[in-house]
Design an enzyme around this catalytic site. Structure first.
Site, PDB file in Angstrom:
ATOM      1  N   HIS A 243       7.454   6.699   4.691  1.00 21.04           N
ATOM      2  CA  HIS A 243       6.232   6.776   3.920  1.00 21.04           C
ATOM      3  C   HIS A 243       5.866   5.423   4.482  1.00 21.04           C
ATOM      4  O   HIS A 243       6.221   4.417   4.692  1.00 21.04           O
ATOM      5  CB  HIS A 243       6.977   6.410   2.654  1.00 21.04           C
ATOM      6  CG  HIS A 243       5.800   6.257   1.345  1.00 21.04           C
ATOM      7  ND1 HIS A 243       4.775   5.331   1.462  1.00 21.04           N
ATOM      8  CD2 HIS A 243       5.748   7.283   0.327  1.00 21.04           C
ATOM      9  CE1 HIS A 243       3.854   5.538   0.332  1.00 21.04           C
ATOM     10  NE2 HIS A 243       4.485   6.630  -0.295  1.00 21.04           N
ATOM     11  N   ARG A 265      -3.463   4.946  -1.826  1.00 23.38           N
ATOM     12  CA  ARG A 265      -4.039   5.609  -1.077  1.00 23.38           C
ATOM     13  C   ARG A 265      -5.067   6.704  -1.573  1.00 23.38           C
ATOM     14  O   ARG A 265      -6.093   6.750  -1.005  1.00 23.38           O
ATOM     15  CB  ARG A 265      -3.292   6.030   0.201  1.00 23.38           C
ATOM     16  CG  ARG A 265      -2.776   4.765   1.069  1.00 23.38           C
ATOM     17  CD  ARG A 265      -2.046   5.271   2.287  1.00 23.38           C
ATOM     18  NE  ARG A 265      -0.973   5.967   2.006  1.00 23.38           N
ATOM     19  CZ  ARG A 265      -1.011   7.404   2.412  1.00 23.38           C
ATOM     20  NH1 ARG A 265      -1.421   7.904   3.003  1.00 23.38           N
ATOM     21  NH2 ARG A 265       0.365   7.625   1.999  1.00 23.38           N
TER      22      ARG A 265
END
Ligand SMILES: Cc1cc2nc3c(=O)[nH]c(=O)nc-3n(C[C@H](O)[C@H](O)[C@H](O)COP(=O)(O)OP(=O)(O)OC[C@H]3O[C@@H](n4cnc5c(N)ncnc54)[C@H](O)[C@@H]3O)c2cc1C
Length: 587
Positions: A243, A265
């Site tokens: 990640h 994001r």
């Protein structure tokens, strides 16, 4: 030292290992599909509802229920995101059944996900997806799912073996079927062998052999190590998902490595380098919304360029979205960062790629059956659904969908099974001896071995790989393994003997780490999570292969198998003609 005579023996019909999304759904569905009177036992290393990663799910659950979305679109995103390596039948079932499972979660299990003002489910944007499809409960989705599932399971008459660690899958003498599972009852240190007609393994993988990692501490690849020793084929073992945004809060805190969710994001969060410049568009024209593999490599490349021991990571910045808005939308994340001294809402937070999910796992069919009769595998322990890259939101969908499928399948299969099968006593004894090995050795320092393994995997078998690096990694793992075998544990009190369990954890982690590096050497191209600096191209999509690792004796061999494009071929789509490939998230 306990003798063989100290094994407690115990019988059941359906045995379930692990109580994440896969295990709990398997228990509920098995109860619905098995004949009345079937005994169901759940065994877990931790406490029901308090362990594993499903509980930690933050971002949410992918389901094609949003405007403009469809099962076909979800499927195409999963195939394209997995770089054409997924088992397409498994990926299809995942997307199709996620719709059924989310309705079941809300209407039967009692979950309540966030909604739009008109009452429809709210769908978030997640990277790598062409529609907003991630349903959620704030950013604490997993707690909602596991708490409600736990209430359902605890209220039913299943047998519960908590703090029971599975240490061996034991076959029958002729090896044709599984007999049962050997456990350590962690509360007493005694061995317990449970015979079962069917066993569902859902121990949740968990790449915790990396320096930075997100999964819960109880996950140490025990399931895959047991499957290897049983000689089962494992696929995609090189595929470790990093990640991109793990919190970097210093070596002194276990918060380092914990994940800052993808939705940051997705919502417009920006990644900045040491100079404060946005850099992701130098690597991909989707910028921060590129898939996890691409963003992880972008951050890692910037870290290498920066090469500053005092400032290791990069930064995520959300302030431009309005601090109040960020506080409202990402309450849990803001609090987590504040606990570690960062202001996510208005400032910037240091981040580093962190090992998050394991796409590799046991080879299963779409009904979760394995190569050995009686064993079923679901959730993160099973390989195939994600190929080389799991999309954010597809993890909890996978474990809950396939846990339910396993429960249904076991409930049906058990109707045609005869009596319980007797174990191969030689293998049972060998598994006990293996677990007792450290009792005969002089005590050592297991924690320092774990650090060595984490460094070796991060440096040599991590985000960017080369042949020389992985070969060096294999040597380092082999040295660590040898040192572990000579490291002892004080066996004077085996009740909650955490040093012994650390030793067993390390044994599983080193066994599986070795296979990750070996599979990484066999894949001579770069797909999804596996990036070779010496083979940076993806290779021809038409001739895509996946790796299969199998142990025989103590040797592990890795081969390549051609991907079967059973639903869609590279260059084709299952989307209706004229439908745009890009909808919301990548617009
Ligand atoms: C921080 C974090 C955030 C995440 N966020 C998301 C997200 O937003 N969306 C998404 O889709 N996915 C997310 N994931 C991934 C998701 O959590 C997993 O894909 C999924 O929950 C795995 O479910 P599982 O049932 O296979 O395993 P788990 O839920 O991890 O459960 C494994 C179980 O097995 C038990 N166990 C382990 N070893 C043994 C043993 N030897 N004997 C007996 N029991 C054992 C454990 O104690 C545990 O009960 C996230 C993961 C993490 C770590």
């Amino acid at each position: 030292m306990p003798l063989k005579a100290d094994i407690e023996r115990h019988d059941t019909d359906i045995l379930i290992l692990g109580t994440g999304g896969a295990g709990l759904f398997a228990a509920l569905h098995a109860q619905q599909s098995a004949p009345p009177g079937t005994k169901i036992t759940i065994a877990v290393k931790g406490l029901i509802g308090k362990c594993g990663c499903t509980r930690m799910v933050q971002g949410g659950y992918n389901v094609a229920l949003g405007p403009g979305d469809s099962v076909e679109r979800h499927f195409m995103d999963t195939i394209v995101g997995g770089k054409w390596l997924p088992n397409q039948d498994m990926a299809w079932k995942l997307c199709e059944q996620a719709v059924v499972r989310v309705r079941e979660l809300e209407n039967e299990i009692g979950c309540f996900f966030d909604r739009e003002s008109d009452g429809h489910l709210h769908h978030k944007a997640f990277a790598g997806q062409t529609a907003d499809r991630t349903v959620h409960k704030g950013d604490l989705t997993g707690i909602e799912i596991i708490n409600r599932l736990m209430e359902q399971v605890l209220s039913r008459p299943t047998e519960k073996l908590q703090e029971h660690r599975a240490i061996g899958l034991v076959p029958t003498k002729d090896g044709s079927a599984l007999s049962g599972v050997l456990f350590v009852d962690m509360r007493t240190g005694k061995f317990r062998f449970v015979r079962a007609k069917t066993v569902m393994m859902g121990t949740g993988g968990g790449p915790t052999m990396y320096k930075y990692h997100t999964p819960s501490g109880d996950k140490t690849m025990d399931g895959l190590a047991m499957a290897l020793r049983l000689g089962l084929p494992l696929r995609d073992m090189e595929m470790v998902q990093f990640h991109p945004t793990g919190l970097l809060a210093g070596d002194h805190t276990r918060m380092t490595g914990t994940v800052l969710e993808e939705g940051l994001r997705g919502a417009g969060g920006q990644l900045l380098n040491a100079r404060g410049d946005r850099f992701m568009f130098d690597y991909d024209d989707r910028g921060e919304r590129a898939t996890r593999d691409v963003v992880s490599r972008g951050i890692y490349a910037e870290m290498r360029k920066n090469n500053d021991p005092d400032q290791v990571g990069m930064f995520i910045s959300m302030g431009h979205l309005g601090p109040d808005n960020v506080r409202k939308k990402f309450k849990g994340m803001v609090k987590r960062c504040a606990d570690s001294g960062f202001d996510l809402a208005a400032g910037k937070v240091e981040v580093v790629p962190t090992a998050h999910y394991f796409m590799g796992g046991v080879v299963v069919d779409p009904d979760t059956r394995t190569a050995i009769e009686g064993l079923y595998v679901a959730g993160e322990d099973a390989g195939g659904a994600h190929g080389s890259n799991r999309l954010g939101g597809n993890g909890v969908a996978n474990s809950t969908v396939y846990g339910g499928v396993a429960g249904d399948t076991m409930g049906l299969d058990i109707r045609n099974m005869g009596a319980l099968r007797d174990p191969d006593e030689t293998i049972l004894s060998a598994e006990i001896e293996r677990a007792q090995r450290p009792f005969a050795k002089k005590a050592g320092h297991i924690q320092s071995l774990r650090h060595k393994l984490q460094e070796a995997m991060w440096e040599d078998v991590g985000v960017m790989r080369t042949q020389a690096g992985m070969e060096r990694g294999l040597e380092r793992i082999s040295d660590i393994k040898a040192e572990l075998l000579e490291t002892g544990v004080d066996a004077s009190n085996l009740a909650f003997n955490l040093t012994w369990h650390d030793w067993l954890n390390m044994a599983s982690l080193t066994e599986v780490s070795e296979v990750i590096a070996k599979a990484g050497l066999v894949r001579e191209n770069s797909r999804g999570a596996h990036f070779r600096e010496d083979f940076p191209e993806p290779g021809d999509l038409e001739s895509s292969y996946f790796t299969v690792a199998q142990q025989s004796g103590v040797e592990v061999s890795v081969s390549r198998e051609q991907v079967q494009f059973t639903i869609v071929k590279p260059g084709e789509t299952v989307l209706p003609e004229g439908e745009p490939e890009t909808l919301v998230a990548q617009a």
